[in-house]
Write an enzyme that holds these catalytic residues in place. Structure first.
Site, PDB file in Angstrom:
ATOM      1  N   ASP A   1       0.849  -1.190   0.000  1.00  0.00           N
ATOM      2  CA  ASP A   1       0.000   0.000   0.000  1.00  0.00           C
ATOM      3  C   ASP A   1       0.885   1.240   0.000  1.00  0.00           C
ATOM      4  O   ASP A   1       1.679   1.443   0.918  1.00  0.00           O
ATOM      5  CB  ASP A   1      -0.898  -0.035   1.256  1.00  0.00           C
ATOM      6  CG  ASP A   1      -1.934   1.076   1.250  1.00  0.00           C
ATOM      7  OD1 ASP A   1      -2.119   1.720   0.205  1.00  0.00           O
ATOM      8  OD2 ASP A   1      -2.547   1.290   2.311  1.00  0.00           O
TER       9      ASP A   1
ATOM     10  N   GLU B   1      -2.605   0.042  -4.395  1.00  0.00           N
ATOM     11  CA  GLU B   1      -2.704  -0.991  -3.372  1.00  0.00           C
ATOM     12  C   GLU B   1      -2.904  -2.344  -4.046  1.00  0.00           C
ATOM     13  O   GLU B   1      -3.682  -2.446  -4.994  1.00  0.00           O
ATOM     14  CB  GLU B   1      -3.953  -0.661  -2.561  1.00  0.00           C
ATOM     15  CG  GLU B   1      -3.982  -1.048  -1.144  1.00  0.00           C
ATOM     16  CD  GLU B   1      -5.336  -0.665  -0.564  1.00  0.00           C
ATOM     17  OE1 GLU B   1      -5.840  -1.455   0.226  1.00  0.00           O
ATOM     18  OE2 GLU B   1      -5.894   0.388  -0.918  1.00  0.00           O
TER      19      GLU B   1
HETATM   20 MG   LIG Z   1      -2.370   3.942  -0.032  1.00  0.00          MG
END
Ligand SMILES: [Mg+2]
Length: 433
Positions: free
Chosen positions: A11, A106
């Site tokens: 992420d 992500e």
């Molecule tokens: Mg992010």
């Protein structure tokens, strides 16, 4: 239970805002808000410096400005972020073809099959983070665990710039002290219900009487019980892939000069091959496409023995089609295009299966060239045969995206930004980015 899997959740940290801070170093360390700054604008992303003032995505920009009046407010440059995202996913797919995008910044990766090649889950996570830092000057947080759910919680655990590994068997202990909001599917209303039952932490679910939970929560009880123990059998599902990649150019004037046309093909082969490598793909069929002055379309194709992402192979094939298979239309060619189809994921583990040293060397060369091209723009590296054929007018989306990505290494025009898409609620980033 099956063999334990190793799943990564990668992420990016404050993705849009971090890109803006990277592109304009004067913004580093300062509160940056990306979003619409009109009356009804909404925050799409906030740098960590701005988050300290209570600014977060989906907040009304008017409120954000009140909370953080000295923040730098920037418009959303969505296509630029998409281009950067593509480069991130190209890096991720170098480690495994089992890459499932969750959003622009992500992804889940199942690296179970790559462990022997790249080392353990931690080594892979470190290598990914290092490449993203080195090649793109951005930071990612990574969670490593035996399931998607625990990996996702882990990536958020030490954000930004974090790496958290939850060893197999320790999932429940890792989750126990966390507040119930970490549960997937628990919104504010459910959270309130749980709190009324005296359930504040995951640990409370782990210890609760299952019958009582079921009486109060119905179906949700079973779901939460599993998550609390870190059980999440869902597989990582790579997304559907593109079927072809191409580049074409409408010529300034109709052209019957085969050498000039071959020059266009060389440039297009380079663009297409770079695109393939960036998306971790290889193609088996090379298609040459031309439009006659009367706009009639002619295509010729050749299917290769081995799928490729190498411009040398692609241009050689395309030039052969041009020289041998294509009768020159009366009046010449109005448009020339090159496409590679029959795409499959390039195996990230190439070299394991007896690739020759020459192949490995060639791949290393291409990789180096790609890194330079990502940093300085595509024109830096071109096959010699592509030089001296005038201005590029390629109109492929890949070319356009990269042209824009190139803008990031250029100084900003004073007082303005190079792209003006204004931010609105339609490009909201996820809550925690
Ligand atoms: Mg992010």
């Amino acid at each position: 239970m099956d063999e334990p899997r190793t799943i990564l959740h990668v992420d990016m940290d404050a993705f849009y805002a971090s890109i803006e801070q990277r592109d304009d170093p004067s913004l580093r360390g300062k509160p940056v808000i990306v979003g619409g700054d009109g009356e009804r604008g909404v925050v799409c992303a906030a740098s960590y410096e701005a988050r300290r003032f209570g600014v977060h995505s989906a907040l009304a920009s008017v409120i954000a400005k009140r909370r953080c009046p000295h923040a730098h407010f920037l418009p959303v440059r969505m296509s630029h972020y998409v281009a950067v995202s593509r480069e991130i996913f190209a890096i991720l797919r170098d480690f495994t073809p089992l890459c499932e995008p969750l959003s622009i910044d992500e992804a889940f990766l199942d690296v179970t099959g790559s462990l022997r090649l790249f080392g353990g889950g931690r080594a892979i996570a470190e290598a990914i983070r290092a490449r993203i830092k080195e090649e793109l000057d951005l930071t990612a947080s990574v969670g490593v665990a035996s399931s998607k759910y625990v990996a996702k919680v882990a990536s958020d655990h030490d954000k930004p710039d974090g790496l958290v590994l939850v060893p197999f068997g320790e999932e429940a202990a890792f989750l126990a002290p966390l507040p119930i909001e970490v549960f997937w599917g628990v919104g504010p209303v459910t959270a309130q219900t749980l709190r009324r039952l005296g359930i504040e932490k995951v640990d409370d679910i782990q210890r609760a009487d299952p019958a009582l939970l079921e009486a109060r929560l119905g179906n949700l009880a079973d779901h939460l019980g599993r998550l609390a123990r870190g059980q999440d059998p869902r597989p990582v599902q790579p997304g559907r892939r593109r079927k072809s990649m191409g580049s074409e150019v409408t010529l300034g004037e109709d052209c019957a000069d085969r050498d000039a046309l071959a020059g266009h093909l060389a440039r297009q082969a380079s663009t297409v091959a770079f695109g393939l490598r960036s998306e971790g793909l290889r193609g088996r069929t090379v298609v040459l496409k031309i439009r006659r002055p009367d706009r009639g379309l002619v295509t010729r194709s050749e299917t290769l023995e081995h799928p490729t992402d190498d411009e040398v192979v692609i241009v050689r094939t395309a030039k052969r089609l041009l020289a041998e298979k294509l009768p020159m239309p009366a009046g010449g060619v109005r448009l020339i295009g090159l496409q590679v189809s029959g795409l499959d994921p390039a195996d990230g583990q190439l070299g394991l299966f007896g690739a020759s040293p020459e192949t490995e060397k060639r791949r290393a060369t291409l990789k180096g060239a790609d890194a330079v091209r990502r940093r300085f723009g595509e024109r830096m590296i071109q096959p010699a045969s592509a030089l001296g054929h005038g201005r590029r007018t390629e109109a492929s989306p890949q070319a356009a995206a990269r042209a824009e990505a190139r803008g990031r290494v250029k100084p900003r025009p004073p007082g303005g930004r190079d792209e003006g898409q204004s931010g609105t609620s339609r490009t909201n980033e996820r809550g925690r980015s």
